[in-house]
Design an enzyme around this catalytic site. Structure first.
Site, PDB file in Angstrom:
ATOM      1  N   CYS A 140      -2.165  -1.243   7.437  1.00 51.45           N
ATOM      2  CA  CYS A 140      -1.329  -0.042   7.502  1.00 51.45           C
ATOM      3  C   CYS A 140      -1.447   0.649   8.862  1.00 51.45           C
ATOM      4  O   CYS A 140      -0.540   1.361   9.276  1.00 51.45           O
ATOM      5  CB  CYS A 140      -1.696   0.914   6.385  1.00 51.45           C
ATOM      6  SG  CYS A 140      -1.207   0.265   4.782  1.00 51.45           S
ATOM      7  N   HIS A 167       0.831  -1.206   0.000  1.00 48.80           N
ATOM      8  CA  HIS A 167       0.000   0.000   0.000  1.00 48.80           C
ATOM      9  C   HIS A 167       0.867   1.257   0.000  1.00 48.80           C
ATOM     10  O   HIS A 167       2.081   1.201   0.242  1.00 48.80           O
ATOM     11  CB  HIS A 167      -0.943  -0.011   1.209  1.00 48.80           C
ATOM     12  CG  HIS A 167      -2.027  -1.043   1.084  1.00 48.80           C
ATOM     13  ND1 HIS A 167      -3.015  -1.209   2.011  1.00 48.80           N
ATOM     14  CD2 HIS A 167      -2.271  -1.963   0.107  1.00 48.80           C
ATOM     15  CE1 HIS A 167      -3.830  -2.180   1.629  1.00 48.80           C
ATOM     16  NE2 HIS A 167      -3.392  -2.658   0.480  1.00 48.80           N
ATOM     17  N   GLU A 173       1.212   3.731   2.086  1.00 51.73           N
ATOM     18  CA  GLU A 173       1.920   4.066   3.331  1.00 51.73           C
ATOM     19  C   GLU A 173       3.212   3.249   3.449  1.00 51.73           C
ATOM     20  O   GLU A 173       4.252   3.765   3.862  1.00 51.73           O
ATOM     21  CB  GLU A 173       1.026   3.766   4.547  1.00 51.73           C
ATOM     22  CG  GLU A 173      -0.288   4.539   4.589  1.00 51.73           C
ATOM     23  CD  GLU A 173      -1.439   3.788   3.921  1.00 51.73           C
ATOM     24  OE1 GLU A 173      -1.233   3.203   2.834  1.00 51.73           O
ATOM     25  OE2 GLU A 173      -2.562   3.814   4.460  1.00 51.73           O
ATOM     26  N   CYS A 177      -5.767   1.370   6.011  1.00 50.41           N
ATOM     27  CA  CYS A 177      -6.537   0.141   6.218  1.00 50.41           C
ATOM     28  C   CYS A 177      -6.186  -0.451   7.579  1.00 50.41           C
ATOM     29  O   CYS A 177      -5.117  -0.195   8.118  1.00 50.41           O
ATOM     30  CB  CYS A 177      -6.259  -0.862   5.094  1.00 50.41           C
ATOM     31  SG  CYS A 177      -4.578  -1.474   5.072  1.00 50.41           S
TER      32      CYS A 177
HETATM   33 ZN   LIG Z   1      -3.156  -0.221   3.754  1.00 52.04          ZN
END
Ligand SMILES: [Zn+2]
Ligand SMILES: NC(=O)c1ccc[n+]([C@@H]2O[C@H](COP(=O)([O-])OP(=O)(O)OC[C@H]3O[C@@H](n4cnc5c(N)ncnc54)[C@H](OP(=O)(O)O)[C@@H]3O)[C@@H](O)[C@H]2O)c1
Length: 354
Positions: A93, A55, A57, A84
């Site tokens: 994350c 992702h 991040e 998330c």
């Molecule tokens: Zn995430």
């Protein structure tokens, strides 16, 4: 506007630019971008690059140089979407933020996915993270609209696309007529690379024998879908070439072509036909559908209210008579002139998006 708000918006715009780099590669996930700010210095940037991969991040923190690692806990993380908080294809994350001891988070909008929907923020708040939300949230919502619609309405985001002659016709029965110019054609192929599935009606398959791939652009070709209730589409049709995954909505022939990637689906007739198709698409995790005509198929989607966006090419060709273009009521967004073609973006006001 305060200096700090101005600064938050500047960095969020950068997150949006980064997010958009994932266009065509991350669906059915949302496009997300992230920036890590230390004082006045950006020390990390990342975006979600590929479906199933890390992702935004994660990529943002990975991009921080060795010498800047120690600054991470005293930096502010900007993300275009709420982090998330569940382990899907990749770890959550929210855990990553906690592990890195990041104490300030700025986001544009919440993730409407039921397993997240504010819970990512709650977890972080409970850990003492200072959070600011709703930074340019209209743009943030817009960037993830495919995803939001898919998880809230449980159907794909539907984009209607067609071209009309100057005198309002889509084509003529049994005649393969090309209305748009070659630049518009290439743009359509780009759009095909950005959606999960593409659909045409039976008559269009018979008249135009389309391939429906994105050979004039990069990226993957979407799933092709065509109804064929009465087994009219011949075995040698381009849509049956097996080059790309294809769903034929109708009975399988007694001796189906041995083409790979070709699947026959028998769906109920009538008003439940499209909802049944949407269910199959949801099961296949496909969140966007581009409907490219013809008139009858498009009108069916419009009348049932199953459309979110329409991209209509108004061309300078005159046909005199033919198949009337579908009737659409909505809100006009952007208008672009592409050489001889005028491209008008329409939006369904029912969606409440801007
Ligand atoms: Zn995430
Ligand atoms: N200008 C453009 O952008 C553009 C785009 C695409 C096509 N075209 C032109 O449009 C013409 C074809 O348009 P068209 O309106 O005649 O046909 P179409 O929309 O391509 O196909 C309609 C047929 O699809 C089948 N069908 C199955 N499920 C349906 C559903 N839920 N809704 C509607 N149809 C369904 C029906 O055939 P059965 O009764 O056999 O089941 C129906 O008669 C061609 O000339 C093509 O070249 C123009």
């Amino acid at each position: 506007m305060s200096k700090s708000m101005e600064n938050d918006q500047l960095l969020m715009r950068r997150c949006f630019d980064l997010a958009r780099l994932g266009k065509g590669k991350v669906h059915p996930n949302p496009m997300v971008g992230s920036v890590l700010l230390n004082g006045v210095e950006v020390i990390g940037e990342g975006w979600h690059k590929q479906y199933g991969h890390s992702h935004a991040e994660v990529n943002c923190l990975k991009s921080v140089t060795q010498e800047n690692q120690r600054k991470i806990p005293v930096s502010t993380l900007f993300v275009s979407l709420e982090p998330c908080c569940f382990h899907g294809k990749t770890p959550a994350c929210s855990d990553l933020i906690i592990q890195n001891n990041i104490k300030r988070l700025r986001i544009s909008t919440t993730d409407k996915t039921p397993q997240v929907n504010g819970q990512g923020l709650d977890i972080l708040k409970a850990e003492g993270v200072d959070i600011k939300t709703n930074i340019l949230e209209k743009t943030g919502d817009w960037i993830v609209r495919f995803r939001t619609l898919f998880v809230t309405k449980k159907r794909p985001y539907i984009i209607l696309k067609f071209a009309v002659s100057k005198d309002g016709f889509l084509g003529q029965p049994n005649k393969n007529i090309w209305l748009t110019n070659p630049i518009s054609k290439r743009l359509v192929h780009k759009w095909r690379s950005e959606v999960g599935a593409i659909m045409v009606g039976t008559n269009t398959a018979l008249t135009d024998n389309p391939k429906l791939d994105n050979r004039y652009f990069y990226g993957s070709s979407p799933l092709r879908i065509v109804p064929d209730r009465h087994q009219k589409i011949p075995a040698n049709a381009a849509l049956k070439d097996g080059a790309v995954p294809t769903w034929i909505l109708g009975p399988a022939p007694k001796q189906p072509a041995a083409a790979e990637h070709l699947q026959y689906l028998q769906l109920p007739e009538g008003a439940t036909f499209l909802p049944a198709l949407f269910d199959r698409l949801a099961t296949a995790n496909i969140n966007t559908l581009l409907v490219e005509g013809g008139a009858a198929l498009l009108q069916g989607f419009i009348e049932a209210g199953y459309w979110d966006e329409a991209r209509i090419f108004e061309t300078d060709k005159v046909l005199g008579d033919g198949i009337a273009a579908p009737d659409l009521k909505g809100k006009i967004g952007a208008v672009e002139q592409i050489g001889s073609d005028r491209l008008v973006y329409w939006y369904n006001e029912e969606d409440g998006l801007e």
